[in-house]
Design a protein around this motif. Sequence first.
Motif, mmCIF file in Angstrom:
data_model
loop_
_atom_site.group_PDB
_atom_site.id
_atom_site.type_symbol
_atom_site.label_atom_id
_atom_site.label_comp_id
_atom_site.label_asym_id
_atom_site.label_seq_id
_atom_site.Cartn_x
_atom_site.Cartn_y
_atom_site.Cartn_z
ATOM 1 N N PRO A 16 50.884 48.990 33.748
ATOM 2 C CA PRO A 16 52.118 48.556 34.419
ATOM 3 C C PRO A 16 51.849 48.073 35.857
ATOM 4 O O PRO A 16 52.521 47.176 36.340
ATOM 5 N N ASP A 17 50.841 48.656 36.503
ATOM 6 C CA ASP A 17 50.456 48.237 37.856
ATOM 7 C C ASP A 17 49.048 47.656 37.770
ATOM 8 O O ASP A 17 48.054 48.376 37.827
ATOM 9 N N LYS A 18 48.981 46.346 37.613
ATOM 10 C CA LYS A 18 47.696 45.694 37.406
ATOM 11 C C LYS A 18 46.770 45.828 38.621
ATOM 12 O O LYS A 18 45.568 46.009 38.467
ATOM 13 N N ASP A 19 47.337 45.776 39.825
ATOM 14 C CA ASP A 19 46.505 45.932 41.027
ATOM 15 C C ASP A 19 45.840 47.300 41.043
ATOM 16 O O ASP A 19 44.654 47.414 41.356
ATOM 17 N N ALA A 20 46.589 48.332 40.695
ATOM 18 C CA ALA A 20 46.019 49.681 40.658
ATOM 19 C C ALA A 20 44.935 49.778 39.582
ATOM 20 O O ALA A 20 43.892 50.395 39.798
ATOM 21 N N ALA A 21 45.184 49.160 38.441
ATOM 22 C CA ALA A 21 44.197 49.190 37.358
ATOM 23 C C ALA A 21 42.928 48.440 37.762
ATOM 24 O O ALA A 21 41.816 48.880 37.464
ATOM 25 N N ILE A 22 43.099 47.348 38.472
ATOM 26 C CA ILE A 22 41.932 46.587 38.943
ATOM 27 C C ILE A 22 41.145 47.418 39.946
ATOM 28 O O ILE A 22 39.916 47.496 39.875
ATOM 29 N N ARG A 23 41.840 48.065 40.872
ATOM 30 C CA ARG A 23 41.143 48.925 41.841
ATOM 31 C C ARG A 23 40.419 50.066 41.129
ATOM 32 O O ARG A 23 39.306 50.428 41.495
ATOM 33 N N GLN A 24 41.034 50.611 40.105
ATOM 34 C CA GLN A 24 40.435 51.701 39.347
ATOM 35 C C GLN A 24 39.133 51.260 38.677
ATOM 36 O O GLN A 24 38.182 52.028 38.575
ATOM 37 N N HIS A 25 39.092 50.024 38.226
ATOM 38 C CA HIS A 25 37.921 49.500 37.514
ATOM 39 C C HIS A 25 37.064 48.581 38.386
ATOM 40 O O HIS A 25 36.221 47.851 37.862
ATOM 41 N N GLN A 58 46.888 35.947 35.034
ATOM 42 C CA GLN A 58 47.480 36.879 36.004
ATOM 43 C C GLN A 58 46.444 37.909 36.440
ATOM 44 O O GLN A 58 46.341 38.235 37.620
ATOM 45 N N VAL A 59 45.697 38.429 35.480
ATOM 46 C CA VAL A 59 44.637 39.391 35.795
ATOM 47 C C VAL A 59 43.603 38.730 36.702
ATOM 48 O O VAL A 59 43.204 39.294 37.727
ATOM 49 N N GLU A 60 43.193 37.528 36.341
ATOM 50 C CA GLU A 60 42.205 36.796 37.140
ATOM 51 C C GLU A 60 42.725 36.581 38.568
ATOM 52 O O GLU A 60 42.011 36.794 39.541
ATOM 53 N N GLY A 61 43.980 36.175 38.687
ATOM 54 C CA GLY A 61 44.576 35.947 40.004
ATOM 55 C C GLY A 61 44.644 37.215 40.834
ATOM 56 O O GLY A 61 44.365 37.201 42.041
ATOM 57 N N ALA A 62 45.010 38.322 40.198
ATOM 58 C CA ALA A 62 45.092 39.599 40.907
ATOM 59 C C ALA A 62 43.714 40.039 41.391
ATOM 60 O O ALA A 62 43.563 40.551 42.511
ATOM 61 N N ILE A 63 42.699 39.829 40.568
ATOM 62 C CA ILE A 63 41.323 40.169 40.966
ATOM 63 C C ILE A 63 40.913 39.325 42.163
ATOM 64 O O ILE A 63 40.344 39.830 43.136
ATOM 65 N N MET A 64 41.218 38.038 42.100
ATOM 66 C CA MET A 64 40.833 37.140 43.191
ATOM 67 C C MET A 64 41.546 37.511 44.492
ATOM 68 O O MET A 64 40.941 37.485 45.568
ATOM 69 N N LYS A 65 42.818 37.876 44.407
ATOM 70 C CA LYS A 65 43.557 38.269 45.616
ATOM 71 C C LYS A 65 42.982 39.535 46.224
ATOM 72 O O LYS A 65 42.834 39.637 47.448
ATOM 73 N N LEU A 66 42.666 40.507 45.390
ATOM 74 C CA LEU A 66 42.079 41.738 45.912
ATOM 75 C C LEU A 66 40.695 41.475 46.509
ATOM 76 O O LEU A 66 40.348 42.034 47.552
ATOM 77 N N ALA A 67 39.934 40.613 45.875
ATOM 78 C CA ALA A 67 38.610 40.275 46.402
ATOM 79 C C ALA A 67 38.733 39.535 47.726
ATOM 80 O O ALA A 67 37.962 39.770 48.658
ATOM 81 N N GLU A 68 39.733 38.665 47.820
ATOM 82 C CA GLU A 68 39.925 37.904 49.052
ATOM 83 C C GLU A 68 40.249 38.821 50.221
ATOM 84 O O GLU A 68 39.755 38.621 51.330
#
Length: 140
Positions: A16-25, A58-68
């Motif tokens: 439900p929170d993709k940013d949190a899931a990305i940070r987790q992984h 959306q997943v790709e975009g969220a990863i890129m934003k967090l990386a940026e």
Amino acid sequence: MINEINDVIEQIMKAPDKDAAIRQHASKIDDNFMYVLTMQIQQAEEQGHGDIAAMLRQVEGAIMKLAERSAPPEFQLLNQLVQVETDAEREKILEAGAHLLAPELVQVVDTLIDQVSSSGQQPEMVERLLSVKAMIAARV
């Protein structure tokens, strides 16, 4: 390895929170991960699964934003420069980030041009990078 990456992508997509899931992984997100993600996007598009491709983007975009956000300021500047459409917008960004401009940044853009050119998939990005390179070179 690919199965593990596929599992992580699926977990992120279902979260439900993709940013949190990305940070987790985050420790599992590397070049191989991004390659598999890109291949899944292409496969979904080729098979006519636009909804799945959109979710993967959306997943790709969220990863890129967090990386940026964690990237050095010079890389953040480059990212902003290639995201805008016009040279006028790029000029404004360059004025605001003038303190970050250096000859090494031109070399970084050259490397990006080589990488994007060799993929052959984003000719419009190559054009943007060439424009960015010229604008930075004129200021350093």
